[in-house]
Design a protein around this motif. Structure first.
Motif, PDB file in Angstrom:
ATOM      1  N   SER A  12       5.638   4.144   1.979  1.00 38.42           N
ATOM      2  CA  SER A  12       6.206   5.257   2.757  1.00 38.42           C
ATOM      3  C   SER A  12       7.073   4.739   3.895  1.00 38.42           C
ATOM      4  O   SER A  12       8.134   5.295   4.190  1.00 38.42           O
ATOM      5  CB  SER A  12       5.084   6.125   3.327  1.00 38.42           C
ATOM      6  OG  SER A  12       4.353   6.747   2.289  1.00 38.42           O
ATOM      7  N   MET A  13       6.619   3.638   4.519  1.00 38.74           N
ATOM      8  CA  MET A  13       7.394   3.045   5.609  1.00 38.74           C
ATOM      9  C   MET A  13       8.731   2.518   5.088  1.00 38.74           C
ATOM     10  O   MET A  13       9.781   2.708   5.716  1.00 38.74           O
ATOM     11  CB  MET A  13       6.603   1.904   6.249  1.00 38.74           C
ATOM     12  CG  MET A  13       7.282   1.288   7.459  1.00 38.74           C
ATOM     13  SD  MET A  13       6.462  -0.206   8.050  1.00 38.74           S
ATOM     14  CE  MET A  13       7.022  -1.380   6.813  1.00 38.74           C
ATOM     15  N   ARG A  15      11.041   5.475   4.254  1.00 37.08           N
ATOM     16  CA  ARG A  15      11.525   6.135   5.472  1.00 37.08           C
ATOM     17  C   ARG A  15      12.673   5.340   6.092  1.00 37.08           C
ATOM     18  O   ARG A  15      13.689   5.903   6.496  1.00 37.08           O
ATOM     19  CB  ARG A  15      10.371   6.278   6.466  1.00 37.08           C
ATOM     20  CG  ARG A  15      10.708   7.090   7.698  1.00 37.08           C
ATOM     21  CD  ARG A  15       9.452   7.505   8.449  1.00 37.08           C
ATOM     22  NE  ARG A  15       8.607   6.370   8.780  1.00 37.08           N
ATOM     23  CZ  ARG A  15       7.433   6.128   8.210  1.00 37.08           C
ATOM     24  NH1 ARG A  15       6.964   6.945   7.277  1.00 37.08           N
ATOM     25  NH2 ARG A  15       6.709   5.085   8.570  1.00 37.08           N
ATOM     26  N   SER A  19       0.837  -1.199   0.000  1.00 28.37           N
ATOM     27  CA  SER A  19       0.000   0.000   0.000  1.00 28.37           C
ATOM     28  C   SER A  19       0.870   1.246   0.000  1.00 28.37           C
ATOM     29  O   SER A  19       2.064   1.193   0.299  1.00 28.37           O
ATOM     30  CB  SER A  19      -0.895  -0.008   1.241  1.00 28.37           C
ATOM     31  OG  SER A  19      -0.097   0.113   2.410  1.00 28.37           O
ATOM     32  N   PRO A  20       0.280   2.404  -0.347  1.00 29.99           N
ATOM     33  CA  PRO A  20       1.052   3.652  -0.255  1.00 29.99           C
ATOM     34  C   PRO A  20       1.657   3.882   1.125  1.00 29.99           C
ATOM     35  O   PRO A  20       2.768   4.381   1.260  1.00 29.99           O
ATOM     36  CB  PRO A  20       0.005   4.720  -0.587  1.00 29.99           C
ATOM     37  CG  PRO A  20      -0.978   4.011  -1.469  1.00 29.99           C
ATOM     38  CD  PRO A  20      -1.055   2.616  -0.929  1.00 29.99           C
ATOM     39  N   ARG A  21       0.927   3.468   2.165  1.00 31.19           N
ATOM     40  CA  ARG A  21       1.462   3.608   3.528  1.00 31.19           C
ATOM     41  C   ARG A  21       2.662   2.692   3.737  1.00 31.19           C
ATOM     42  O   ARG A  21       3.662   3.088   4.348  1.00 31.19           O
ATOM     43  CB  ARG A  21       0.359   3.271   4.533  1.00 31.19           C
ATOM     44  CG  ARG A  21       0.770   3.487   5.979  1.00 31.19           C
ATOM     45  CD  ARG A  21      -0.375   3.194   6.919  1.00 31.19           C
ATOM     46  NE  ARG A  21       0.017   3.368   8.311  1.00 31.19           N
ATOM     47  CZ  ARG A  21      -0.787   3.138   9.341  1.00 31.19           C
ATOM     48  NH1 ARG A  21      -2.037   2.751   9.115  1.00 31.19           N
ATOM     49  NH2 ARG A  21      -0.374   3.314  10.563  1.00 31.19           N
ATOM     50  N   GLY A  22       2.556   1.459   3.196  1.00 28.27           N
ATOM     51  CA  GLY A  22       3.684   0.535   3.304  1.00 28.27           C
ATOM     52  C   GLY A  22       4.892   1.036   2.538  1.00 28.27           C
ATOM     53  O   GLY A  22       6.040   0.913   2.999  1.00 28.27           O
TER      54      GLY A  22
END
Length: 201
Positions: A53-54, A57, A48-51
């Motif tokens: 980003s993680m 980072r 996912s986009p959140r994954g």
């Protein structure tokens, strides 16, 4: 119903669907003249986009992170992916796996001195630069393997300190080479024994 002037909300209520669903179907019909789901170009991305980003980072903070480390991090977050998927995500964000550059181990004072030298001579005319000879020595290990570490970075970040491996000039089973270059050409010497002040001169 749409052609009769009804709104998305009214149409949705008639069919027990959300207004957004009715609107999406109508827009798809206007554009493609069909209401079935269009064929996809490939399997949907599991990350996912959140994954993503993680992942980005962690790689920015720790460039020597391995793909397996990232797979394990996502698994703990509830997403199971392969190393290949990790590589595709990183490449999509402009990152590629490179061997870390080996650079001299410099103290902060050395860094400042080199930076000061560069600023002082930044505007030197070309004829002055032609009078300069640059020299350095290096150790080449004869036995064993020099360790190689891989880092995730962009092409332009090869000499960022967190993407390099500091090296020191000591140890056994090696030869020492001294070389120089100038506007006139290059010179290379193999040093016999220990490099001291006299031999250097």
């Amino acid at each position: 119903m749409h052609k009769a002037g009804m709104g998305y909300r009214t149409i949705g209520k008639q069919f027990g669907e959300k207004a957004t669903t009715a609107g999406a179907i109508i827009r798809k019909w206007k554009k493609f003249k069909m209401m079935v789901n269009l064929p996809r170009s490939g399997a949907p991305c599991k990350i996912s986009p959140r994954g993503a980003s993680m992942i980005m980072r962690k790689v920015r903070d720790q460039t020597r992170t391995t793909r397996q480390d990232l797979v394990n991090d996502l698994k703990r977050a509830g997403t199971t992916v392969s190393k290949r998927s990790i590589s595709k995500t990183l490449r999509h964000h402009g990152l590629k796996s490179w061997s870390a550059r080996k650079v001299p181990l410099l103290k902060p004072a050395h860094v400042q001195a080199r930076l000061k030298f560069a600023y002082v001579h930044l505007d030197d005319p070309e004829e002055e630069r032609e009078k300069v000879m640059w020299s350095d020595e290096t150790k080449i290990q004869l036995f064993g393997l020099n360790s190689t570490r891989r880092v995730w970075r962009k092409n332009k970040d090869e000499y960022n300190p967190k993407n390099t491996i500091p090296t020191v000039k000591h140890g056994g089973g090696n030869i020492i080479l001294w070389g120089c270059f100038s506007a006139k050409g290059t010179i290379l010497h193999c040093i016999e024994g220990r490099m001291d002040g006299a031999i250097y001169c």
